[in-house]
Design an enzyme around this catalytic site. Structure first.
Site, PDB file in Angstrom:
ATOM      1  N   THR A   1      -6.213  11.022   4.539  1.00 18.47           N
ATOM      2  CA  THR A   1      -5.634  10.328   3.380  1.00 18.47           C
ATOM      3  C   THR A   1      -6.752  10.124   2.350  1.00 18.47           C
ATOM      4  OG1 THR A   1      -6.232   8.070   4.027  1.00 18.47           O
ATOM      5  CG2 THR A   1      -4.180   8.936   4.960  1.00 18.47           C
TER       6      THR A   1
ATOM      7  N   ASP B   1      -1.319  -7.650  -5.622  1.00 16.61           N
ATOM      8  CA  ASP B   1      -2.568  -7.646  -4.857  1.00 16.61           C
ATOM      9  C   ASP B   1      -2.311  -8.544  -3.642  1.00 16.61           C
ATOM     10  OD1 ASP B   1      -5.031  -8.222  -3.719  1.00 16.61           O
ATOM     11  OD2 ASP B   1      -6.091  -8.164  -5.633  1.00 16.61           O
ATOM     12  N   VAL B   2      -2.253  -7.938  -2.462  1.00 19.39           N
ATOM     13  CA  VAL B   2      -1.840  -8.704  -1.274  1.00 19.39           C
ATOM     14  C   VAL B   2      -2.819  -9.813  -0.898  1.00 19.39           C
ATOM     15  CG1 VAL B   2      -0.435  -6.855  -0.262  1.00 19.39           C
ATOM     16  CG2 VAL B   2      -2.869  -7.025   0.337  1.00 19.39           C
TER      17      VAL B   2
ATOM     18  N   GLY C   1       0.842  -1.203   0.000  1.00 20.95           N
ATOM     19  CA  GLY C   1       0.000   0.000   0.000  1.00 20.95           C
ATOM     20  C   GLY C   1       0.870   1.244   0.000  1.00 20.95           C
TER      21      GLY C   1
ATOM     22  N   TYR D   1     -14.790  -3.850   8.224  1.00 25.75           N
ATOM     23  CA  TYR D   1     -13.490  -3.215   8.483  1.00 25.75           C
ATOM     24  C   TYR D   1     -13.042  -3.448   9.934  1.00 25.75           C
ATOM     25  CZ  TYR D   1      -9.967   0.529   8.412  1.00 25.75           C
ATOM     26  OH  TYR D   1      -8.796   1.256   8.492  1.00 25.75           O
TER      27      TYR D   1
ATOM     28  N   SER E   1       0.171   5.324  -1.553  1.00 22.45           N
ATOM     29  CA  SER E   1      -0.783   6.358  -1.132  1.00 22.45           C
ATOM     30  C   SER E   1      -0.783   6.533   0.385  1.00 22.45           C
ATOM     31  CB  SER E   1      -2.187   5.929  -1.597  1.00 22.45           C
ATOM     32  OG  SER E   1      -3.181   6.769  -1.080  1.00 22.45           O
TER      33      SER E   1
ATOM     34  N   ILE F   1      -7.187   9.614  10.018  1.00 21.01           N
ATOM     35  CA  ILE F   1      -6.009  10.216   9.403  1.00 21.01           C
ATOM     36  C   ILE F   1      -6.405  10.749   8.022  1.00 21.01           C
ATOM     37  CG2 ILE F   1      -3.587   9.808   8.736  1.00 21.01           C
ATOM     38  CD1 ILE F   1      -4.171   9.227  11.746  1.00 21.01           C
TER      39      ILE F   1
ATOM     40  N   SER G   1     -11.888  -6.943  10.382  1.00 14.52           N
ATOM     41  CA  SER G   1     -10.574  -7.177   9.759  1.00 14.52           C
ATOM     42  C   SER G   1      -9.461  -6.602  10.631  1.00 14.52           C
ATOM     43  CB  SER G   1     -10.522  -6.580   8.341  1.00 14.52           C
ATOM     44  OG  SER G   1     -10.441  -5.155   8.370  1.00 14.52           O
TER      45      SER G   1
HETATM   46  P1  NAD Z   1      -5.027   4.807   1.202  1.00 18.18           P
HETATM   47  O1  NAD Z   1      -6.272   4.437   0.490  1.00 18.18           O
HETATM   48  O2  NAD Z   1      -4.496   6.186   1.039  1.00 18.18           O
HETATM   49  O3  NAD Z   1      -3.856   3.771   0.848  1.00 18.18           O
HETATM   50  C1  NAD Z   1      -4.072   2.400   0.812  1.00 18.18           C
HETATM   51  C2  NAD Z   1      -3.221   1.812  -0.297  1.00 18.18           C
HETATM   52  O4  NAD Z   1      -3.451   0.400  -0.311  1.00 18.18           O
HETATM   53  C3  NAD Z   1      -3.606   2.331  -1.700  1.00 18.18           C
HETATM   54  O5  NAD Z   1      -2.465   2.784  -2.392  1.00 18.18           O
HETATM   55  C4  NAD Z   1      -4.230   1.118  -2.370  1.00 18.18           C
HETATM   56  O6  NAD Z   1      -3.997   1.067  -3.768  1.00 18.18           O
HETATM   57  C5  NAD Z   1      -3.513  -0.021  -1.655  1.00 18.18           C
HETATM   58  N1  NAD Z   1      -4.253  -1.267  -1.766  1.00 18.18           N
HETATM   59  C6  NAD Z   1      -5.590  -1.466  -1.642  1.00 18.18           C
HETATM   60  N2  NAD Z   1      -5.894  -2.747  -1.854  1.00 18.18           N
HETATM   61  C7  NAD Z   1      -4.734  -3.388  -2.110  1.00 18.18           C
HETATM   62  C8  NAD Z   1      -4.400  -4.728  -2.414  1.00 18.18           C
HETATM   63  N3  NAD Z   1      -5.340  -5.678  -2.503  1.00 18.18           N
HETATM   64  N4  NAD Z   1      -3.099  -5.039  -2.614  1.00 18.18           N
HETATM   65  C9  NAD Z   1      -2.138  -4.083  -2.538  1.00 18.18           C
HETATM   66  N5  NAD Z   1      -2.395  -2.798  -2.268  1.00 18.18           N
HETATM   67  C10 NAD Z   1      -3.679  -2.452  -2.056  1.00 18.18           C
HETATM   68  O7  NAD Z   1      -5.319   4.487   2.734  1.00 18.18           O
HETATM   69  P2  NAD Z   1      -4.523   4.923   4.054  1.00 18.18           P
HETATM   70  O8  NAD Z   1      -5.405   5.832   4.786  1.00 18.18           O
HETATM   71  O9  NAD Z   1      -3.135   5.315   3.729  1.00 18.18           O
HETATM   72  O10 NAD Z   1      -4.525   3.535   4.829  1.00 18.18           O
HETATM   73  C11 NAD Z   1      -3.349   2.774   5.053  1.00 18.18           C
HETATM   74  C12 NAD Z   1      -3.632   1.724   6.112  1.00 18.18           C
HETATM   75  O11 NAD Z   1      -3.952   2.370   7.341  1.00 18.18           O
HETATM   76  C13 NAD Z   1      -4.832   0.833   5.783  1.00 18.18           C
HETATM   77  O12 NAD Z   1      -4.566  -0.477   6.209  1.00 18.18           O
HETATM   78  C14 NAD Z   1      -5.935   1.434   6.593  1.00 18.18           C
HETATM   79  O13 NAD Z   1      -6.948   0.514   6.881  1.00 18.18           O
HETATM   80  C15 NAD Z   1      -5.192   1.888   7.826  1.00 18.18           C
HETATM   81  N6  NAD Z   1      -5.886   2.937   8.563  1.00 18.18           N
HETATM   82  C16 NAD Z   1      -6.165   4.145   7.991  1.00 18.18           C
HETATM   83  C17 NAD Z   1      -6.847   5.107   8.729  1.00 18.18           C
HETATM   84  C18 NAD Z   1      -7.192   6.451   8.170  1.00 18.18           C
HETATM   85  O14 NAD Z   1      -7.928   7.208   8.838  1.00 18.18           O
HETATM   86  N7  NAD Z   1      -6.716   6.840   6.986  1.00 18.18           N
HETATM   87  C19 NAD Z   1      -7.246   4.831  10.040  1.00 18.18           C
HETATM   88  C20 NAD Z   1      -6.942   3.593  10.589  1.00 18.18           C
HETATM   89  C21 NAD Z   1      -6.257   2.649   9.854  1.00 18.18           C
END
Ligand code: NAD
Length: 260
Positions: free
Chosen positions: A203, A65-66, A11, A168, A14, A201, A171
């Site tokens: 994003t 794709d993880v 990931g 979510y 982004s 956060i 997970s």
């Molecule tokens: P984001 O959407 O900006 O980035 C997530 C990235 O994961 C993207 O680039 C996407 O292309 C990639 N991705 C999605 N599915 C994928 C797959 N099957 N294989 C490989 N890559 C894949 O999201 P983020 O906000 O940067 O989130 C990052 C992590 O932090 C995530 O696990 C999210 O659940 C967690 N998180 C985010 C927040 C928040 O508020 N943003 C809060 C708690 C947890």
């Protein structure tokens, strides 16, 4: 802080993953960036090289794709080809949301989120540890403060719940439990495994939250602001570095004090 580290970030294209990649590079790590689209990763790779002109950083980019085991196997093969070594820092940041209240949630959306967030994190951790174990023949992990550090992005939602996010939350609670179990299984090899629980956060994952709801959330956060990806990246830097060499199985909230 990260000299001699090769960090895999899923990931990585982004949001939080991207911010971690930039901070790790600044701190001396070489990088393997994995995501669904290689174009975005290649752009990021160029950006990081430009930001760190004074140092030669080795960055490889990988489409993966993880949630697909074959993709994850190819990822580790292509990392070995690019770097001739195995990542000793692994950040599982790939994640998605498919929000809907429980009564209306489709089985497809439930499965999709579990497959990417939970199974994807499992597959990457499993392959990373298998590769690290193979290297044990030539490495003595007890001679290092940390042989390797696995960092999983969970969420405060997994701990406290959130309306519209049964898939979510399940997970991310799963990621927390998995993290603690992995830590117990592999601690004897001096491999650490920890979870970061971000709050809200800013994003691309969260940019759909309407302004009035956002303001309401901010009022409920003791630190009175939405988090930035850099807030999470700083914690991920600490957990990757030898400064955290006695921390494993921890789930650390980074949420401005937000508790639902
Ligand atoms: P984001 O959407 O900006 O980035 C997530 C990235 O994961 C993207 O680039 C996407 O292309 C990639 N991705 C999605 N599915 C994928 C797959 N099957 N294989 C490989 N890559 C894949 O999201 P983020 O906000 O940067 O989130 C990052 C992590 O932090 C995530 O696990 C999210 O659940 C967690 N998180 C985010 C927040 C928040 O508020 N943003 C809060 C708690 C947890």
């Amino acid at each position: 802080m990260l000299a001699n580290k090769l960090a895999l970030i899923t990931g990585g294209a982004s949001g939080i993953g991207k911010s971690i990649a930039k901070l790790y590079a600044k701190n001396g790590a070489n990088l393997c960036l994995a995501d669904l689209s290689r174009d975005t990763l290649n752009k990021l790779s160029e950006e990081i090289q430009t930001e760190n002109k004074d140092r030669q950083i080795r960055i490889s980019t990988h489409t993966c794709d993880v949630s697909i085991s074959g993709d994850v196997e190819n990822l580790f093969k292509s990392i070995r080809e690019s770097h001739e070594s195995t990542p000793n820092v692994v950040v599982n940041s790939a994640g998605i949301t498919r929000d809907q209240v429980m009564l209306k949630m489709s089985e497809k959306d439930f499965d999709k989120v579990i497959n990417v967030n939970l199974k994807g994190t499992f597959l990457v951790n499993q392959l990373a540890v298998r590769c690290l174990m193979e290297n044990l023949k030539t490495t003595d992990p007890s001679k290092m403060p940390t042989y390797a550090s696995l960092i999983n992005l969970a969420s405060v939602v997994g701990k406290y719940g959130n309306i519209g996010q049964t898939n979510y939350a399940a997970s991310k609670a799963g990621v927390e439990g998995m993290t603690k179990t992995i830590a117990k299984e592999i601690g004897k090899f001096n491999i650490r495994c920890n979870a970061i629980l971000p709050g809200l956060i800013e994003t691309p994952m969260t940019n759909h939250v309407p302004e009035n709801i956002l303001q309401k959330i901010i009022k409920s956060v003791p630190l009175r602001r939405i988090g930035q990806p850099q807030d999470i990246a700083q914690l991920a830097l600490f957990l990757a570095s030898d400064s955290s060499s006695y921390i494993t199985g921890a789930s650390i909230e980074c949420s401005g004090g937000m508790a639902f």
